[in-house]
Scaffold this motif. Structure first.
Motif, PDB file in Angstrom:
ATOM      1  N   LEU A 148       0.837  -1.202   0.000  1.00 45.38           N
ATOM      2  CA  LEU A 148       0.000   0.000   0.000  1.00 45.38           C
ATOM      3  C   LEU A 148       0.870   1.250   0.000  1.00 45.38           C
ATOM      4  CD1 LEU A 148      -2.939   1.084   0.144  1.00 45.38           C
ATOM      5  CD2 LEU A 148      -2.648   1.190   2.633  1.00 45.38           C
ATOM      6  N   ARG A 149       1.939   1.238   0.800  1.00 46.30           N
ATOM      7  CA  ARG A 149       2.839   2.395   0.827  1.00 46.30           C
ATOM      8  C   ARG A 149       3.530   2.586  -0.517  1.00 46.30           C
ATOM      9  NH1 ARG A 149       5.604   5.323   4.657  1.00 46.30           N
ATOM     10  NH2 ARG A 149       3.588   5.196   5.731  1.00 46.30           N
ATOM     11  N   ALA A 150       3.896   1.487  -1.171  1.00 48.89           N
ATOM     12  CA  ALA A 150       4.508   1.617  -2.500  1.00 48.89           C
ATOM     13  C   ALA A 150       3.544   2.323  -3.446  1.00 48.89           C
ATOM     14  CB  ALA A 150       4.893   0.249  -3.038  1.00 48.89           C
ATOM     15  N   MET A 151       2.258   1.955  -3.394  1.00 50.18           N
ATOM     16  CA  MET A 151       1.266   2.599  -4.250  1.00 50.18           C
ATOM     17  C   MET A 151       1.132   4.081  -3.916  1.00 50.18           C
ATOM     18  SD  MET A 151      -2.888   2.106  -4.537  1.00 50.18           S
ATOM     19  CE  MET A 151      -3.143   3.232  -3.125  1.00 50.18           C
ATOM     20  N   THR A 152       0.974   4.415  -2.652  1.00 50.84           N
ATOM     21  CA  THR A 152       0.754   5.817  -2.291  1.00 50.84           C
ATOM     22  C   THR A 152       1.981   6.668  -2.584  1.00 50.84           C
ATOM     23  OG1 THR A 152       1.309   5.337   0.037  1.00 50.84           O
ATOM     24  CG2 THR A 152      -1.019   5.286  -0.582  1.00 50.84           C
ATOM     25  N   ASP A 153       3.178   6.101  -2.419  1.00 46.68           N
ATOM     26  CA  ASP A 153       4.390   6.849  -2.773  1.00 46.68           C
ATOM     27  C   ASP A 153       4.422   7.154  -4.265  1.00 46.68           C
ATOM     28  OD1 ASP A 153       5.241   6.834  -0.151  1.00 46.68           O
ATOM     29  OD2 ASP A 153       6.783   5.287  -0.442  1.00 46.68           O
ATOM     30  N   GLN A 154       4.011   6.184  -5.085  1.00 43.09           N
ATOM     31  CA  GLN A 154       3.999   6.400  -6.534  1.00 43.09           C
ATOM     32  C   GLN A 154       2.954   7.428  -6.930  1.00 43.09           C
ATOM     33  OE1 GLN A 154       3.426   2.302  -7.532  1.00 43.09           O
ATOM     34  NE2 GLN A 154       5.544   1.777  -7.017  1.00 43.09           N
ATOM     35  N   ILE A 155       1.792   7.402  -6.270  1.00 45.74           N
ATOM     36  CA  ILE A 155       0.752   8.399  -6.563  1.00 45.74           C
ATOM     37  C   ILE A 155       1.235   9.788  -6.160  1.00 45.74           C
ATOM     38  CG2 ILE A 155      -1.574   9.180  -5.955  1.00 45.74           C
ATOM     39  CD1 ILE A 155      -2.274   6.184  -5.565  1.00 45.74           C
ATOM     40  N   ALA A 156       1.831   9.893  -4.983  1.00 42.98           N
ATOM     41  CA  ALA A 156       2.317  11.194  -4.510  1.00 42.98           C
ATOM     42  C   ALA A 156       3.386  11.752  -5.445  1.00 42.98           C
ATOM     43  CB  ALA A 156       2.853  11.063  -3.083  1.00 42.98           C
ATOM     44  N   ALA A 157       4.268  10.897  -5.913  1.00 46.98           N
ATOM     45  CA  ALA A 157       5.310  11.351  -6.841  1.00 46.98           C
ATOM     46  C   ALA A 157       4.701  11.829  -8.148  1.00 46.98           C
ATOM     47  CB  ALA A 157       6.310  10.226  -7.093  1.00 46.98           C
ATOM     48  N   LEU A 158       3.689  11.117  -8.630  1.00 45.54           N
ATOM     49  CA  LEU A 158       3.029  11.523  -9.870  1.00 45.54           C
ATOM     50  C   LEU A 158       2.269  12.833  -9.679  1.00 45.54           C
ATOM     51  CD1 LEU A 158       2.253  10.943 -12.804  1.00 45.54           C
ATOM     52  CD2 LEU A 158       0.412   9.469 -11.948  1.00 45.54           C
ATOM     53  N   ALA A 159       1.650  13.004  -8.518  1.00 40.36           N
ATOM     54  CA  ALA A 159       0.899  14.236  -8.249  1.00 40.36           C
ATOM     55  C   ALA A 159       1.801  15.466  -8.226  1.00 40.36           C
ATOM     56  CB  ALA A 159       0.147  14.107  -6.927  1.00 40.36           C
ATOM     57  N   GLU A 160       3.089  15.261  -7.994  1.00 39.42           N
ATOM     58  CA  GLU A 160       4.033  16.376  -8.014  1.00 39.42           C
ATOM     59  C   GLU A 160       4.249  16.923  -9.421  1.00 39.42           C
ATOM     60  OE1 GLU A 160       5.841  18.014  -5.584  1.00 39.42           O
ATOM     61  OE2 GLU A 160       4.510  17.028  -4.143  1.00 39.42           O
ATOM     62  N   ARG A 161       4.010  16.078 -10.430  1.00 42.65           N
ATOM     63  CA  ARG A 161       4.289  16.526 -11.802  1.00 42.65           C
ATOM     64  C   ARG A 161       3.080  16.500 -12.721  1.00 42.65           C
ATOM     65  NH1 ARG A 161       6.384  12.184 -15.421  1.00 42.65           N
ATOM     66  NH2 ARG A 161       6.177  10.157 -14.404  1.00 42.65           N
ATOM     67  N   ALA A 162       1.936  16.068 -12.217  1.00 40.87           N
ATOM     68  CA  ALA A 162       0.720  16.050 -13.033  1.00 40.87           C
ATOM     69  C   ALA A 162      -0.344  16.916 -12.378  1.00 40.87           C
ATOM     70  CB  ALA A 162       0.212  14.622 -13.206  1.00 40.87           C
ATOM     71  N   ASP A 163      -1.136  17.590 -13.190  1.00 44.05           N
ATOM     72  CA  ASP A 163      -2.192  18.443 -12.652  1.00 44.05           C
ATOM     73  C   ASP A 163      -3.328  17.625 -12.066  1.00 44.05           C
ATOM     74  OD1 ASP A 163      -1.098  21.050 -13.355  1.00 44.05           O
ATOM     75  OD2 ASP A 163      -1.437  20.445 -15.433  1.00 44.05           O
ATOM     76  N   VAL A 164      -3.606  16.473 -12.642  1.00 46.87           N
ATOM     77  CA  VAL A 164      -4.647  15.589 -12.114  1.00 46.87           C
ATOM     78  C   VAL A 164      -4.177  14.151 -12.281  1.00 46.87           C
ATOM     79  CG1 VAL A 164      -5.950  15.570 -14.286  1.00 46.87           C
ATOM     80  CG2 VAL A 164      -7.095  14.952 -12.167  1.00 46.87           C
ATOM     81  N   VAL A 165      -4.421  13.331 -11.247  1.00 42.77           N
ATOM     82  CA  VAL A 165      -4.007  11.929 -11.242  1.00 42.77           C
ATOM     83  C   VAL A 165      -5.249  11.048 -11.178  1.00 42.77           C
ATOM     84  CG1 VAL A 165      -2.770  10.128  -9.971  1.00 42.77           C
ATOM     85  CG2 VAL A 165      -1.783  12.424 -10.158  1.00 42.77           C
ATOM     86  N   VAL A 166      -5.305  10.070 -12.068  1.00 47.57           N
ATOM     87  CA  VAL A 166      -6.363   9.063 -12.059  1.00 47.57           C
ATOM     88  C   VAL A 166      -5.743   7.728 -11.671  1.00 47.57           C
ATOM     89  CG1 VAL A 166      -8.132   7.863 -13.410  1.00 47.57           C
ATOM     90  CG2 VAL A 166      -7.612  10.279 -13.883  1.00 47.57           C
ATOM     91  N   VAL A 167      -6.344   7.053 -10.707  1.00 48.53           N
ATOM     92  CA  VAL A 167      -5.850   5.750 -10.262  1.00 48.53           C
ATOM     93  C   VAL A 167      -6.917   4.694 -10.551  1.00 48.53           C
ATOM     94  CG1 VAL A 167      -5.083   4.368  -8.289  1.00 48.53           C
ATOM     95  CG2 VAL A 167      -4.356   6.760  -8.510  1.00 48.53           C
ATOM     96  N   ALA A 168      -6.517   3.644 -11.264  1.00 48.78           N
ATOM     97  CA  ALA A 168      -7.408   2.529 -11.581  1.00 48.78           C
ATOM     98  C   ALA A 168      -7.057   1.358 -10.678  1.00 48.78           C
ATOM     99  CB  ALA A 168      -7.267   2.134 -13.046  1.00 48.78           C
ATOM    100  N   LEU A 169      -8.067   0.788 -10.031  1.00 49.31           N
ATOM    101  CA  LEU A 169      -7.876  -0.320  -9.097  1.00 49.31           C
ATOM    102  C   LEU A 169      -8.709  -1.509  -9.548  1.00 49.31           C
ATOM    103  CD1 LEU A 169      -8.192   1.678  -5.746  1.00 49.31           C
ATOM    104  CD2 LEU A 169      -6.070   0.965  -6.877  1.00 49.31           C
ATOM    105  N   HIS A 170      -8.059  -2.620  -9.781  1.00 49.62           N
ATOM    106  CA  HIS A 170      -8.760  -3.862 -10.105  1.00 49.62           C
ATOM    107  C   HIS A 170      -9.094  -4.516  -8.770  1.00 49.62           C
ATOM    108  CE1 HIS A 170      -9.897  -6.088 -13.643  1.00 49.62           C
ATOM    109  NE2 HIS A 170      -9.494  -7.238 -13.130  1.00 49.62           N
ATOM    110  N   LYS A 171     -10.360  -4.440  -8.364  1.00 53.28           N
ATOM    111  CA  LYS A 171     -10.712  -4.808  -6.998  1.00 53.28           C
ATOM    112  C   LYS A 171     -12.173  -5.225  -6.922  1.00 53.28           C
ATOM    113  CE  LYS A 171     -12.122  -0.181  -5.422  1.00 53.28           C
ATOM    114  NZ  LYS A 171     -13.504  -0.552  -5.061  1.00 53.28           N
TER     115      LYS A 171
END
Length: 374
Positions: free
Chosen positions: A180-203
């Motif tokens: 879970l931390r690996a996912m949130t770290d990757q999202i946070a890093a992407l949010a630093e360089r993208a205006d909007v982040v979309v996350v798709a979860l197969h769940k």
């Protein structure tokens, strides 16, 4: 200037002439600046099976042309079938999608490649997309040395509430903290360089509309906390509830979109013992039989209620979430509906949201073409 992002659920193209199945929805998808769909099965010429349960047969690589022509420019690929046809299945899917102009995220030749986002620039803004598999099997996961899917590991705990052996247990699900931390770290890093982040979860729990497991709230809300402006779910092959968390829409399951296959309809003369056993178990677990008049659509009758999720992002990157209700017709085509004709689909989505404990508000937009979510 407003940027529009559209997203749908599972796409399975295992029948010929799939172009016609996108015809009712293509105008809406082409009008979006970014259109995202879940590529559910490998598109490959390989027939080497690596799945441990009921692996998907391959879909034709050329079938992705229909998805591209319909307006999709991003494909999410993390899912339980990602490694069913091995490394070649993973690589062929990525390369075939790219050949038709669909950028993919969620799978790769190793874990770093699988976790790499799609980043696209539209109207002077950047949109980033990430994709994760939360439902296993373990064999689908990528590692530093193996192809597969980016993932969040989910743990299931069964607790017997009384001393009577064999009674149904209470089931608890929660995310492994490391993944879970690996996912949130990757999202946070992407949010630093993208205006909007979309996350798709197969769940989610397959073929079950109203139940949202504990881990689903945990992983989806963690994605928003890390910087996602929109979370979309798929895998259950049926619509699930919608919530708004900290201003970001979470579509817990967008159900099916174009999903045509004969892989789930057993043929006593040709199919494997595993597939026949799964068809029996599916009846026992989920209590439904597919409509015999739609042999290429072997899913829950309620799954014909579906939607295209839409967010409009304004100049200050504020998100306005909505969805366009759709009905999967007798030809297995998701058909967008307007106010009046789509009221029953909206009522269905509101009903399953309420049953899941979500108090989201739904109202038709002034033009009657979409339902605003708040």
């Amino acid at each position: 200037m407003t940027v529009r992002i559209a997203a749908v659920g599972d796409i399975v193209l295992q029948q010929p002439e799939t172009e016609k199945l996108f015809e009712p929805s293509s105008a809406i998808l082409r009008a979006a600046d970014v259109a995202i769909g879940q590529i559910e099965v490998p598109h490959t010429t390989s027939t080497e099976t690596t799945g441990i349960t009921v692996p998907s047969p391959p879909a034709e690589p050329e079938a992705l042309r229909a998805m591209a022509q319909a307006g999709f420019n991003v494909g999410t690929t993390a899912g339980n079938h990602a490694f069913d046809l091995g490394t070649k299945g993973v690589v062929d899917t990525i390369e075939s999608a790219a050949a038709y102009g669909i950028a993919t995220t969620g799978t790769g030749a190793n874990l770093a490649a699988a976790a790499a986002p799609v980043v696209t620039s539209v109207r002077g803004r950047t949109v980033g997309v990430l994709s994760y598999n939360c439902v296993g099997p373990r064999e689908s996961w990528a590692t530093s040395l193996k192809a597969g899917a980016a993932y969040v590991k989910v743990i299931t705990h069964y607790e017997l509430d009384d001393a009577n052996p064999g009674n149904p247990p209470t089931v608890y699900t929660f995310c492994d903290k490391t993944s879970l931390r690996a996912m949130t770290d990757q999202i946070a890093a992407l949010a630093e360089r993208a205006d909007v982040v979309v996350v798709a979860l197969h769940k989610g729990i397959g073929h079950t509309p109203a139940v949202i497991a504990d881990y689903e709230f945990e992983v989806a809300r963690a994605a928003v906390d890390a910087g996602a402006g929109m979370v979309v779910g798929h895998h259950a092959h049926i619509m699930r509830g919608i919530e708004v968390y900290r201003g970001a829409p979470i579509f817990h399951g967008l159900g099916n979109f174009v999903t045509v296959t004969d892989a789930l309809t057993p043929d006593a003369d040709n199919d494997s013992e595993e597939l026949r056993a799964w068809a029996k178990r599916r009846r026992e677990l989920y209590g439904f039989e597919p409509d015999p008049t739609m042999p290429a659509y072997p899913f829950h009758p309620e799954s014909r209620n579906t939607a295209i999720a839409v967010i409009d992002v304004d100049e200050e990157n504020r998100v306005r979430p909505a969805f366009i209700p759709c009905w999967i017709d007798e030809q297995a085509r998701p058909t967008p509906l307007t106010r009046g004709e789509g009221d029953s689909v909206v009522a269905y989505i509101e009903g399953i949201s309420r049953a899941a404990g979500l108090m989201t508000s739904f109202s038709w937009a002034e033009d009657g073409k979409a339902v605003v979510v708040s």
